[in-house]
Design an enzyme around this catalytic site. Structure first.
Site, short mmCIF file in Angstrom:
data_model
loop_
_atom_site.label_atom_id
_atom_site.label_comp_id
_atom_site.label_asym_id
_atom_site.label_seq_id
_atom_site.Cartn_x
_atom_site.Cartn_y
_atom_site.Cartn_z
N CYS A 209 0.88 -1.19 0.06
CA CYS A 209 -0.05 -0.06 -0.04
C CYS A 209 0.73 1.14 0.04
CB CYS A 209 -0.77 -0.07 1.19
SG CYS A 209 -1.66 1.58 1.28
N ASP B 242 -0.05 -5.88 0.31
CA ASP B 242 -1.49 -6.31 -0.34
C ASP B 242 -1.17 -7.81 -1.37
OD1 ASP B 242 -2.97 -4.16 0.46
OD2 ASP B 242 -2.17 -2.87 -0.99
N GLU C 83 8.16 -14.82 -21.89
CA GLU C 83 8.85 -15.74 -21.34
C GLU C 83 8.34 -15.90 -19.81
OE1 GLU C 83 11.06 -18.48 -19.24
OE2 GLU C 83 11.86 -16.05 -19.15
N SER C 84 8.01 -17.07 -19.22
CA SER C 84 7.41 -17.17 -18.09
C SER C 84 8.34 -16.77 -16.90
CB SER C 84 6.57 -18.45 -18.11
OG SER C 84 7.70 -19.63 -18.07
N GLU D 84 -5.46 -0.47 -8.56
CA GLU D 84 -5.71 0.16 -9.97
C GLU D 84 -4.47 0.40 -10.73
OE1 GLU D 84 -8.95 0.96 -6.96
OE2 GLU D 84 -7.08 1.15 -7.30
#
Length: 141
Positions: A56, A63, A79-80, A98
């Site tokens: 936060c 969070d 690429e992961s 957001e």
């Protein structure tokens, strides 16, 4: 037949991948990509983690969220492993929910230029309110 270590290394170099195969113990903002071998076919890719963490920006409290990335690739695929280290880089960053979802979307679009991409963040409830954010780029066809 399995490929030798040198054959696998040369493929990584062929694609310009720097993170794959390396031991990393810190986050990275690098999103690596490799060529889409089926660029004439529109297909969807979905990547999900329920281990996303950011802070936060006001309180500094952590969070936690489930992040789902869906996209229809164009010329490139993310690429992961680089995505994992990229998402980890938010762990110590203060970001509103957001905003962080939109930052992730913008960075993925910049790296891949997909036909369509969506990032969904489902953040755990804090103070009795859960937040779900969807950000989308392009048209899903």
């Amino acid at each position: 037949m399995a490929k030798s270590t040198s054959e696998r290394k040369s493929k990584k170099n062929e694609f310009g991948l720097k993170l794959l195969g390396k031991k990393l113990n810190k986050p990275s903002k690098i999103l690596e990509t490799f060529p889409n071998r089926d660029k004439n076919r529109k297909y969807a890719v979905e990547l999900t983690t329920d281990e996303f963490t950011c802070l936060c920006p006001i309180t500094g409290q952590p969070d936690f969220a489930k992040i789902t990335i869906r996209y229809i690739p164009n010329e490139k695929i993310v690429e992961s492993k680089s995505l994992k280290f990229y998402l980890w880089s938010f762990r110590n960053e203060g970001c509103f929910h957001e905003h962080v979802v939109n930052v992730i979307l913008n960075d993925l679009v910049s790296a891949m230029q997909p036909h369509w991409c969506e990032v969904e963040g489902i953040f755990n409830a804090r103070g009795g309110i859960a937040i779900k954010v969807n950000a989308e780029h392009g048209k899903k066809e």
